[in-house]
Structures are given as C-alpha cells and as structure tokens.
Design a protein around this motif. Structure first.
Motif, PDB file in Angstrom:
ATOM      1  N   VAL A   1      31.952  85.103  33.685  1.00 61.12           N
ATOM      2  CA  VAL A   1      31.447  85.005  35.057  1.00 61.12           C
ATOM      3  C   VAL A   1      30.850  86.346  35.455  1.00 61.12           C
ATOM      4  O   VAL A   1      31.384  87.406  35.098  1.00 61.12           O
TER       5      VAL A   1
ATOM      6  N   VAL B   1      28.224  85.041  42.947  1.00 58.95           N
ATOM      7  CA  VAL B   1      29.000  84.656  41.768  1.00 58.95           C
ATOM      8  C   VAL B   1      28.187  83.672  40.934  1.00 58.95           C
ATOM      9  O   VAL B   1      27.701  82.664  41.449  1.00 58.95           O
ATOM     10  N   SER B   2      28.045  83.969  39.659  1.00 56.58           N
ATOM     11  CA  SER B   2      27.424  83.032  38.734  1.00 56.58           C
ATOM     12  C   SER B   2      28.428  82.723  37.636  1.00 56.58           C
ATOM     13  O   SER B   2      28.798  83.595  36.845  1.00 56.58           O
ATOM     14  N   SER B   3      28.881  81.479  37.603  1.00 52.86           N
ATOM     15  CA  SER B   3      29.950  81.071  36.689  1.00 52.86           C
ATOM     16  C   SER B   3      29.357  80.375  35.472  1.00 52.86           C
ATOM     17  O   SER B   3      29.008  79.197  35.525  1.00 52.86           O
TER      18      SER B   3
ATOM     19  N   PRO C   1      33.609  79.255  33.623  1.00 53.76           N
ATOM     20  CA  PRO C   1      34.800  79.653  34.385  1.00 53.76           C
ATOM     21  C   PRO C   1      36.068  79.040  33.810  1.00 53.76           C
ATOM     22  O   PRO C   1      36.015  78.139  32.964  1.00 53.76           O
TER      23      PRO C   1
ATOM     24  N   ARG D   1      38.492  85.388  41.322  1.00 50.74           N
ATOM     25  CA  ARG D   1      37.951  84.894  42.587  1.00 50.74           C
ATOM     26  C   ARG D   1      39.001  85.000  43.699  1.00 50.74           C
ATOM     27  O   ARG D   1      38.698  85.403  44.827  1.00 50.74           O
TER      28      ARG D   1
ATOM     29  N   VAL E   1      34.111  89.541  32.606  1.00 52.93           N
ATOM     30  CA  VAL E   1      33.295  89.447  33.816  1.00 52.93           C
ATOM     31  C   VAL E   1      32.528  90.749  33.975  1.00 52.93           C
ATOM     32  O   VAL E   1      32.855  91.757  33.345  1.00 52.93           O
TER      33      VAL E   1
ATOM     34  N   THR F   1      39.213  83.611  35.344  1.00 53.70           N
ATOM     35  CA  THR F   1      38.179  83.979  36.314  1.00 53.70           C
ATOM     36  C   THR F   1      38.476  83.392  37.695  1.00 53.70           C
ATOM     37  O   THR F   1      38.061  83.954  38.705  1.00 53.70           O
TER      38      THR F   1
ATOM     39  N   ASP G   1      28.277  81.160  45.461  1.00 52.80           N
ATOM     40  CA  ASP G   1      27.910  80.724  44.110  1.00 52.80           C
ATOM     41  C   ASP G   1      26.398  80.576  43.995  1.00 52.80           C
ATOM     42  O   ASP G   1      25.738  80.021  44.890  1.00 52.80           O
TER      43      ASP G   1
ATOM     44  N   GLU H   1      36.084  82.859  28.793  1.00 56.87           N
ATOM     45  CA  GLU H   1      35.544  82.589  30.124  1.00 56.87           C
ATOM     46  C   GLU H   1      34.569  83.716  30.475  1.00 56.87           C
ATOM     47  O   GLU H   1      34.823  84.879  30.184  1.00 56.87           O
TER      48      GLU H   1
END
Length: 241
Positions: free
Chosen positions: A106, A123-125, A128, A136, A83, A132, A148, A104
């Motif tokens: 994010v 948040v840009s997943s 995910p 969160r 991340v 991740t 999001d 994963e």
C-alpha cells in the motif's frame, strides 16, 4: 508486528510516532537514525541499512528521488507488508510488486507536512491485508482522514496540487518587491503567507516534487500568456473557468 522505518527524517519519525508497535530506524545517516530512535520514548532502536533482519512491516519514508532504490533494497525484509510514504504512488507500487510480490503493498501520501498534521492522507491499496489495515487504523487513530485513490489518479492530480501550486507560489515570491505593509491587499497578504510557508520548508522536497510532477514550465507558459495577451479579458475568462 514490528516495524522497520527506512528513513529517519520528518516523515519517518512522524509515522513511527503513530505506530502502535516496536520500531527500528534505518537511515543513510547513522546519527540521524540514532537521534530518531532516542526521541521515540525508548520504544525504538536502530539497525544498519545492510542488516539482513526481517520485520513484519517495512515502511519506506525517503525522498521520492531515491524511493525506488530504497524499495529495491529493503522491501524483501518485510514478512507481511511493505508500505511507502514517499509522495508518489505509481513508481513505488511498481517497485514493491517487483521486489515483494507476495506481500501486502500500500502507498500512503500525507497531504501535509508532519508539523501541520493531522490531515488528509491519500491511500492507494495495491494488495491490502491485515497488516496494512493496522497501518490505516494507526493513521486514523491520530485524527487523519484517509482518502482512497488510484495511483495514476493521485500522480496526475499532484502535477497541479503540488507541482504547479508550488511553482506559482515560488514564482510570486521571486517576482515580488518589498512593499509597505499598510498598503497590502487581501490577495497580496494571502500570497505572502503562502510564500512564507513554502519557503520555510525543505528545498530538496520541493525540488523532488518538480522533478517528479513538473509544474514550473506550465506556470511559466501561463504567465507568458498573460504578459503577451492581446485580449486580457479572454485570458481572464479562461482562468475563471
């Protein structure tokens, strides 16, 4: 799930304090990494930047100008997820997909300085998963609201929310003269408070925002339009809209 935080500055320390997991810091400044680990209540350690050790989660918390390089150097150390907390989203997510396609991925952007948290976090997943999702939960448990967003929508919005907003405030600070406090109006006081807040930060952060998202040219063009306006009311109405 152990965590490697790449970047022992304010944002890296902020995230490490929220992580309910063992943490290791890596930073270009060994002393800064050591200080971050020491301040982490004995739950953290340091690792060299070139260490080949792997971690469940790799969190990139470096300035935007070196985000891509940091991801290229460290994302492959992630066993489960990588991340970032760098402030941009499109470029970091592209770099993550290239270096760690099976992990994963994010991107998180706290919409506040760490000392002003908790607050909203964009948040840009991309991909995910369980790891991740834990991140969160850590952020939400600290009182933050997660929003999001698509990465391109985020970066487009930051051109106004950060780039132009900061440029306008700094332009006011540069243009303002010293005035008697007893003559201040509410608008002036609000702008002065904003200028004080922005100029109390890190110049490098604001420089990175201007480099990534722009803003100063657009504010300068708008100010020139005001200065050259033959019909001020028309310009005023455009601003109102």
């Amino acid at each position: 799930m152990d965590v490697l935080v790449v970047g022992a500055g304010n944002v890296g320390r902020w995230f490490a304090a929220l992580a309910d997991a063992p943490v290791a810091f890596a930073d270009v400044d060994d002393e800064r990494a050591a200080a971050a680990a020491e301040a982490h209540d004995g739950r953290a350690r340091t690792v060299p930047l070139d260490a080949e050790e792997s971690f469940g989660l790799v969190a990139i918390a470096v300035p935007m100008r070196v985000a891509e390089a940091a991801i290229e150097a460290h994302a492959s150390k992630a066993q489960q997820a990588v991340v970032d907390f760098t402030g941009a989203m499109e470029q970091p997510l592209r770099a993550m997909a290239t270096v760690a396609p099976a992990r994963e991925r994010v991107s998180f952007h706290p919409l506040f300085a760490p000392e002003h948290g908790p607050g909203r976090i964009a948040v840009s997943s991309s991909t995910p998963g369980p790891a991740t999702d834990r991140v969160r939960k850590w952020l939400e448990a600290a009182g933050n609201d997660l929003v999001d967003v698509e990465p391109e929508d985020h970066d487009d919005a930051m051109a106004t929310i950060q780039g132009r907003a900061h440029a306008a405030v700094l332009a006011f600070a540069l243009a303002a003269d010293d005035v008697p406090e007893e003559l201040a109006t509410p608008v002036y006081e609000s702008l002065s408070d904003l200028a004080e807040r922005v100029t109390d930060g890190n110049a490098g952060v604001y420089a990175d925002i201007q480099d990534a998202f722009g803003g100063a040219d657009e504010v300068a063009a708008a100010a020139r339009r005001l200065a050259d306006a033959e019909d001020f009311a028309e310009v005023y109405e455009d601003a109102r809209r």
